[in-house]
Design an enzyme around this catalytic site. Structure first.
Site, short mmCIF file in Angstrom:
data_model
loop_
_atom_site.label_atom_id
_atom_site.label_comp_id
_atom_site.label_asym_id
_atom_site.label_seq_id
_atom_site.Cartn_x
_atom_site.Cartn_y
_atom_site.Cartn_z
N CYS A 1 5.58 -1.89 7.02
CA CYS A 1 5.66 -2.78 5.93
C CYS A 1 4.95 -2.66 5.53
O CYS A 1 4.70 -1.48 4.84
CB CYS A 1 4.99 -3.88 7.33
N ALA A 2 3.55 -3.41 4.88
CA ALA A 2 2.51 -3.42 4.00
C ALA A 2 1.85 -2.40 4.11
O ALA A 2 1.64 -1.52 3.99
CB ALA A 2 2.52 -3.77 3.25
#
Length: 374
Positions: A72-73
């Site tokens: 994810c980020a």
């Protein structure tokens, strides 16, 4: 069982072409814009909020994969999804620090030896496709196109027991924040930049032109600047030890530089052609080309480095084999990729006009480099 994966481990899988299923739980537009790249990687992109009710839909595909990495980020969402997968009895990993860590990771790779016992290293920033360099000899070193993570170069110099005496930017960068000026200040080295690219900068620098020659160490190793406009009006290449040609963002392994990041594509395309078809053609084709970027993992050598001889590129790089001037102009101006993320703001940072905080700098740099003509 949940494993913590570092960006270094992911890079090793990409270099060695090991199989990996990357479950990217960012939004689809973020995934389409930029993802972890590996020639043997498989990808599944499902935003994390679509998995909050369970991962059952993914289990058949996950069970077939040799290894699974959730991304994810910044890692938070990937940990949550990884825990859900682990609860189903599967082994899974998540990327520590997420895509931000992937963007920041830099690894040095030795390119070759220089005269008198010197060495040349390429620093590979896998998440951005950025390449920087350190040439060292007998206690001294030069750094070219440094990323903003200056500790990487300082730590490496300490390990090699050398002092960084000169720091150079081949041009005013627009796709990433340069660490050149900051590194030079921190180690009290001379910072070089072409005055043609520095018309709006608000800091002191040493002018870089075709007459610039920098010797380092006590041997005969030296760096010679070669004016090579086209990506920017001040773009400069470097010949090191009469063996290596550092081309900045003018010539890549599989493409050529774009001339439009200052909005002057039509003005600079002729400069780009002159550099590629005149200035470079006068050089020894045995020179090893070392660019400042690469576009895809396919451009990496087996050891993870990025390089090719000038002769190989003259033979194989399409951008060097367009005889008609108008055809070349259309190739360059009609096939430009989207502008790099936040490129106008990044140029202002590199001019010294603004100084954003670290978190803002990280956000500005998120995404791929887009310095090449498609």
């Amino acid at each position: 069982m949940i494993q913590q994966w570092t960006a270094k481990k992911v890079a090793s899988y990409a270099i060695n072409k090991k199989s990996l299923l990357v479950l990217d739980v960012r939004n689809r537009d973020a995934f389409e814009d930029w993802k972890i790249e590996g020639l043997s990687f498989e990808y599944v992109n499902i935003p994390y909020f679509e998995l909050l009710d369970g991962v059952e839909q993914l289990l058949p595909q996950l069970k077939q994969a040799q290894e699974v990495l959730v991304v994810c980020a910044k890692e938070g969402s990937s940990i949550m999804i990884a825990e859900m997968i682990a609860e189903e009895g599967l082994e899974v990993g998540y990327l520590v620090g997420g895509m931000q860590a992937w963007s920041n990771y830099i690894s040095p790779k030795k390119i070759g030896d220089l005269q008198g016992g010197g060495e040349l290293y390429q620093f590979i920033r896998f998440g951005k496709g950025c390449l920087s360099y350190m040439a060292l000899s007998e206690g001294q070193a030069i750094v070219i196109d440094a990323a903003r993570f200056t500790d990487v170069y300082k730590t490496f110099a300490q390990e090699k027991n050398v002092a960084i005496t000169a720091v150079i930017d081949s041009h005013l960068h627009a796709d990433h924040i340069s660490g050149g000026r900051q590194l030079a200040q921190e180690v009290k080295a001379t910072y070089y930049l072409s005055s043609k690219d520095a018309t709006e900068v608000i800091f002191e620098y040493c002018n870089l032109d075709t007459q610039t020659a920098i010797s380092f160490g006590q041997s005969s190793v030296h760096l010679q600047a070669l004016y090579s406009p086209g990506h920017t009006i001040g773009s400069t290449s470097f010949i090191i030890d009469d063996r290596y040609l550092l081309t900045g963002d003018i010539l890549f392994v599989d493409s050529i530089g774009r001339p439009d990041l200052a909005g002057l594509a039509e003005d600079w395309v002729s400069d780009l052609r002159e550099t590629l078809y005149d200035r470079y053609r006068k050089l020894d084709e045995a020179l090893i080309v070392l660019p400042a970027h690469y576009m895809t993992m396919a451009e990496l050598n087996a050891d993870g480095s990025v390089s090719k001889s000038l002769g190989q590129l003259v033979a194989d790089n399409h951008g060097l084999n367009i005889k008609d001037t108008e055809e070349f102009r259309h190739l360059v101006t009609d096939h430009l990729p989207p502008q790099p993320n936040a490129y106008e703001e990044i140029r202002k940072v590199n001019m010294g006009i603004v100084t954003p905080q670290e978190e803002e700098q990280a956000t500005m740099e998120i995404g791929p480099n887009r310095c090449a003509v498609r």
